[in-house]
Design an enzyme around this catalytic site. Structure first.
Site, PDB file in Angstrom:
ATOM      1  N   GLY A   1     -45.025  -1.308 -51.135  1.00 31.57           N
ATOM      2  CA  GLY A   1     -46.015  -1.344 -50.061  1.00 31.57           C
ATOM      3  C   GLY A   1     -45.325  -1.538 -48.733  1.00 31.57           C
ATOM      4  CE  LYS A   2     -42.230   1.204 -43.598  1.00 27.95           C
ATOM      5  NZ  LYS A   2     -41.497   2.480 -43.525  1.00 27.95           N
TER       6      LYS A   2
ATOM      7  CB  ALA B   1     -47.237  -3.855 -38.524  1.00 29.42           C
ATOM      8  CG  PHE B   2     -44.147  -6.699 -37.587  1.00 26.03           C
ATOM      9  CD1 PHE B   2     -43.650  -5.845 -36.619  1.00 26.03           C
ATOM     10  CD2 PHE B   2     -45.328  -7.363 -37.330  1.00 26.03           C
ATOM     11  CE1 PHE B   2     -44.317  -5.667 -35.423  1.00 26.03           C
ATOM     12  CE2 PHE B   2     -46.002  -7.199 -36.139  1.00 26.03           C
ATOM     13  CZ  PHE B   2     -45.494  -6.341 -35.175  1.00 26.03           C
ATOM     14  CB  SER B   3     -43.200  -7.066 -43.960  1.00 24.13           C
ATOM     15  OG  SER B   3     -44.562  -6.814 -44.234  1.00 24.13           O
ATOM     16  CB  VAL B   4     -40.839  -2.752 -46.471  1.00 25.19           C
ATOM     17  CG1 VAL B   4     -39.466  -3.386 -46.548  1.00 25.19           C
ATOM     18  CG2 VAL B   4     -41.004  -1.703 -47.568  1.00 25.19           C
TER      19      VAL B   4
ATOM     20  CE  LYS C   1     -45.383 -10.292 -46.081  1.00 29.84           C
ATOM     21  NZ  LYS C   1     -46.555 -11.191 -45.899  1.00 29.84           N
TER      22      LYS C   1
ATOM     23  CG  ASP D   1     -58.206 -13.145 -45.650  1.00 27.28           C
ATOM     24  OD1 ASP D   1     -59.388 -12.816 -45.411  1.00 27.28           O
ATOM     25  OD2 ASP D   1     -57.257 -12.352 -45.549  1.00 27.28           O
TER      26      ASP D   1
END
Length: 720
Positions: free
Chosen positions: A19-20, A22-25, A41, A134
Site C-alpha cells: 500500500g501507499k 502521501a508520505f509513506s509506503v 510502514k 477512528d
C-alpha cells in the site's frame, strides 16, 4: 522484537509493496533471523512537519503498549536519518466487511461474534488509557483468509492517551462515526469509541448506517440529536436484545453510555447461542455489498485526488486542452489538478500519464467515463494526439456491465466482460482494425491493469474470456504507467461493482438526487437500498487538546483531509461555485493551521519558528505591554530567552476566520493555556485573541495581534 542492529536493512528483507500513502509506503518484509513475515510502514520523515512527526511518535508509543489478539501488533520501531520504520503484523485477511459479503452464511449471531471481538479490543485499549477515535470499517481487518480468523483493530494514527480524570477537546474521527460530544465540541473521552461501535453494529445487522445525509450539516444534526430508527422490514427480523444494545451504545449522553466491559456482559454477546438469531440475513449481505462498493469508490476518488496533489505524476504536453472527436473538451492536467505544468519525461511522451475524472457527457448507458490525458506519439507522427476513455458500460437490454476502452478516433479496444458469466453480442464489440500498434499496445497495458486490480473471481473470469478469445495478453504495463493508473482503475473497478449491484442511473443522477432516493428508502425500494453520507469516509484530526488533571504536555496535531467527494457536476457554473467554495474553505483551513503552528511555537519556546511566522514589523496590543501599541517582535524575545521550565499546552477554541481579499485574513479565537507552576500545580488560563495575517511572497505571516486578558504574574505564563 530484539534485534542485534538498529538498522532496518540489517534485520529485514524488503519485499513487494502492499500500500501507499502521501508520505509513506507499506511493504511486506521478512525478518532475516526468524524468517517471519511482517508489514513495514516506511515513513519519509524528511517530508513530515514537526507536528506530523510528533503524531508519528505518539502512534508508535501507543502501539508499543498494545498487545492483544484483536489488535494489529507493532513488533518494531526503527528511526533512521531520513526514514522511520514501523513493523506490524502482516494481516492478510482483508477487511471484515469485505469478508462478510463473501460468506455463504451470515446471521445475527455472526454479527454478535464480530462486535464482541471489536469490543474486546476496545475494552483492552480503554483499560490501558487509550482512546482509538477512528473506529470504522476500514480499520477492522481479519488476521488471515482462514475461516473464523480473528478480527484485528488497526490504524492508531488518531489514538490518544487519557486517564479517568482527563477529557479532550478536538475534532477528530470520521464524520459518519463521530459522537455527539465531539460534534458539540464538548470534552470527551473513552465513550466516543463506544458510539462508533454502535454505528458499526447497526451496519453489521442491516448493511447501512444509522445516520445518513448528503449534506454534512444535516448529518451532524442527526448525530447530535441521536435521530435514528429501525425501519421495516429489515429490522423486523432483528432480536430486541440486539436493538437494546445498539440503543445503549448510541446514547447521546456519554455519561449514560454503556462501557465496553459492560457491553461484553450483555447476553446477546456473551450468550449468543441462546439469544442471537441464527437465521441467514441475505438482505443484509446484499446491502453491505453496495455499502462496501460506495466506500471503495470514495476511497479511490480520494486516492486520485491525492495522486494529483501529492505525487507529482501529472505532467502535461498541451497547456490549452484538446477537443475530442465527440466535441467534448479534455482540460489541461495542471488546470484540473490545480498545479503548475511539469515538463514531460520521455516515458510520459509514449504512455498516458494519469487518468483524470472527466464529467463529459457520454451515452446514457455509460456509468462513469475516465479519460487519459492527451499525449503525442513520437513513433508515428509528431502531430498525432492520442488519449483514451476507460469506462464501464451497462447494456440497456441485459443490465450487464463491462469494461470499454476507446481512443479519440472512436476505435474500441478490449471490451472485457468482468461482472457476469457471459458476454452478449452487445458486449462482444470487436476492436477496430484501424488502430495503430502503439495505441493497441497501450490499450493492452491498461486492460491488463484493470484485470489485476479487480477481485480474484473477476480476474479469473476475465482471463478465461481472454483465453477463450485467443487474445495475446503478454503485454504488460510499464512501471510508470502502473503507478499513475492504479488509483483511478480502482475507481473504475468500484464503479463497475456498483453497476453490477444494480445501483441504477448512477451516471444520470447527481449526488443530491441519489441522496433523495436513498432517504425515501421505505417507499421506493427493498431493504437492500443503502444510505451513507458522501463525506462519511473523510477522516479529520483537528486541534486536539488535553484538558484535566495529570501531567500536562505539549501535543501537536495535524489537520488531515482525505478529500473524498461525490460525483463532479457537468455544469460549469455549478463547478465554478463549488470550486470557489472549496478554495475559500481551504484558505480558512490554512489560516487555522498556521495560527495553531504559531501557538505551538510559543508553547515550545521556538523563537526561530515564531520569527518565520511573524512579520518583523508586527504590531500588537497585549496586557504585557500595559495598553501600549508595540511594533516589532523583539519585545517578545525575552519570553523565549527566559529559562522557563513550565510544561505548557495551548489550545485554540472556536476559531472564526474572515478572508480579506486574496492576501489577507483575520482569525479570532479563544485561547486556552494550561501549565504547571514551579510547585507542580496545574493552572488553566483563558484569553480572547485575534490575529491579522498577510500573504507575503507566497506565505502567511502575522502582522498584528490583539489579546484581551489580565497581565501575567509570576504564577502564570505569558501568552503573547
Amino acid at each position: 522484537m530484539m534485534n542485534a542492529s538498529t538498522k532496518f536493512s540489517d534485520n529485514y528483507d524488503v519485499k513487494e509493496e502492499l500500500g501507499k500513502g502521501a508520505f509513506s509506503v507499506v511493504r511486506r518484509c521478512v525478518h532475516k533471523t526468524t524468517g517471519l513475515e511482517f508489514a513495514a510502514k516506511i515513513i519519509n520523515t524528511k517530508k513530515l512537519s514537526a507536528r506530523d512527526f510528533q503524531k508519528l511518535e505518539r502512534e508508535a508509543r501507543i502501539c508499543r503498549k498494545l498487545q492483544h489478539p484483536n489488535i494489529v501488533r507493532l513488533h518494531d520501531s526503527i528511526q533512521e536519518e531520513s526514514f522511520h520504520y514501523l513493523v506490524f503484523d502482516l494481516v492478510t485477511g482483508g477487511e471484515l466487511f469485505e469478508d462478510i459479503v463473501a460468506r455463504e452464511f451470515y446471521s445475527e449471531a455472526d454479527a454478535s461474534h464480530c462486535i464482541q471481538q471489536i469490543l474486546e479490543s476496545i475494552a483492552y485499549c480503554h483499560s490501558n488509557g487509550i482512546v482509538h477515535r477512528d473506529l470504522k470499517p476500514e480499520n477492522l481487518l481479519l488476521a488471515s483468509k482462514a475461516k473464523g480468523a480473528a478480527v484485528k483493530l488497526a490504524d492508531f494514527g488518531l489514538a490518544i492517551e487519557v486517564n479517568d480524570s482527563e477529557a479532550w477537546h478536538g475534532f477528530a474521527g470520521t464524520p459518519g462515526y463521530l459522537s455527539p460530544e465531539v460534534l458539540k465540541k464538548d470534552p470527551y473521552s473513552k465513550p466516543v469509541d463506544i458510539w462508533a461501535c454502535g454505528v458499526i453494529l447497526y451496519i453489521l445487522l442491516v448493511g447501512y448506517p444509522p445516520f445518513w445525509d448528503e449534506d454534512q450539516h444535516r448529518l451532524y444534526a442527526q448525530i447530535k440529536a441521536g435521530a435514528y430508527d429501525y425501519p421495516s422490514p429489515e429490522w423486523d427480523t432483528v432480536t430486541p436484545e440486539a436493538k437494546s444494545l445498539i440503543d445503549s451504545m448510541l446514547t447521546v449522553n456519554p455519561k449514560k453510555r454503556i462501557t465496553a466491559d459492560q457491553a461484553l456482559k450483555v447476553p446477546w454477546i456473551c450468550n449468543r447461542e441462546r439469544v442471537a438469531s441464527a437465521i441467514h440475513r441475505q438482505d443484509t449481505v446484499d446491502c453491505l455489498k453496495k455499502f462496501n462498493a460506495r466506500r471503495k469508490l470514495k476511497a479511490a476518488i480520494s486516492a486520485v485526488k491525492m495522486v494529483t496533489r501529492m505525487s507529482g505524476v501529472l505532467r502535461t504536453s498541451d497547456s490549452t486542452g484538446s477537443v475530442a472527436s465527440n466535441g467534448s473538451t479534455t482540460h489541461d492536467a495542471s488546470q484540473v489538478a490545480g498545479t503548475s505544468s511539469q515538463p514531460t519525461s520521455p516515458a510520459a511522451e509514449v504512455y498516458p500519464n494519469v487518468l483524470l475524472f472527466n464529467p463529459q457527457k457520454f451515452p446514457r448507458n455509460c456509468v462513469h467515463p475516465f479519460t487519459t490525458h492527451p499525449y503525442y506519439s513520437p513513433k508515428e507522427s509528431s502531430k498525432k494526439k492520442l488519449f483514451f476513455t476507460l469506462l464501464f458500460e451497462v447494456c440497456p437490454h441485459t443490465s450487464r456491465s463491462h469494461i470499454l476502452l476507446r481512443d479519440n478516433t472512436k476505435n474500441i479496444y478490449h471490451p472485457y466482460h468482468c461482472f457476469t458469466n457471459k458476454m452478449s453480442n452487445y458486449e462482444r464489440a470487436a476492436p477496430s482494425s484501424h488502430g495503430s500498434s502503439t495505441t493497441k499496445k497501450i490499450a493492452n497495458a491498461i486492460a491488463d491493469l484493470v484485470i489485476r486490480r479487480s477481485s480474484p473471481s473477476i480476474r479469473r473470469k476475465t482471463e478465461a474470456d481472454v483465453h477463450n478469445s485467443n487474445r495475446n495478453r503478454k503485454v504488460s504495463a510499464p512501471a510508470n504507467l502502473q503507478h499513475a493508473l492504479v488509483p483511478v482503475i480502482d475507481v473504475v473497478v468500484a464503479t463497475g461493482a456498483l453497476a453490477s449491484s444494480s445501483v441504477d442511473n448512477l451516471s444520470a443522477s447527481t449526488s443530491s438526487d441519489l441522496g433523495r432516493n436513498l432517504l425515501n428508502k421505505k417507499e421506493q425500494g427493498p431493504p437492500s437500498t443503502i444510505k451513507e453520507s458522501s463525506e462519511s469516509s473523510q477522516t479529520i484530526d483537528d486541534n486536539d487538546s488535553e484538558k484535566g488533571g495529570g501531567q500536562l504536555k505539549h501535543e501537536n496535531t495535524v489537520v488531515r483531509a482525505d478529500g473524498a467527494t461525490g460525483i463532479v457536476s457537468s455544469s460549469n457554473s455549478s463547478t465554478a461555485s463549488k470550486s470557489s467554495s472549496t478554495n475559500l474553505s481551504a484558505q480558512k483551513q490554512d489560516i487555522v493551521r498556521v495560527t495553531q503552528t504559531l501557538l505551538d511555537a510559543i508553547s515550545c519556546k521556538d523563537f526561530e519558528t515564531y520569527t518565520r511566522l511573524c512579520d518583523t514589523s508586527m504590531t500588537c496590543f497585549e496586557p504585557e505591554a500595559l495598553g501600549n501599541l508595540i511594533e516589532g517582535i523583539e519585545f517578545h524575545r525575552f519570553y523565549f530567552d527566559g529559562n522557563r521550565k513550565n510544561q505548557v499546552h495551548t489550545t485554540m477554541l472556536n476559531p472564526n476566520v474572515h478572508i480579506i481579499g486574496e492576501d489577507a485574513a483575520c482569525v479570532a479565537y479563544v485561547k486556552l493555556t494550561q501549565f504547571l507552576d514551579r510547585n507542580g500545580e496545574a493552572h488553566t488560563r483563558q484569553s480572547q485573541e485575534s490575529r491579522v495575517w498577510s500573504k507575503k511572497q507566497g506565505r502567511w505571516v502575522c502582522v498584528h495581534v490583539h489579546r484581551s486578558t489580565q497581565p501575567s504574574t509570576n504564577t502564570t505564563v505569558s501568552e503573547f
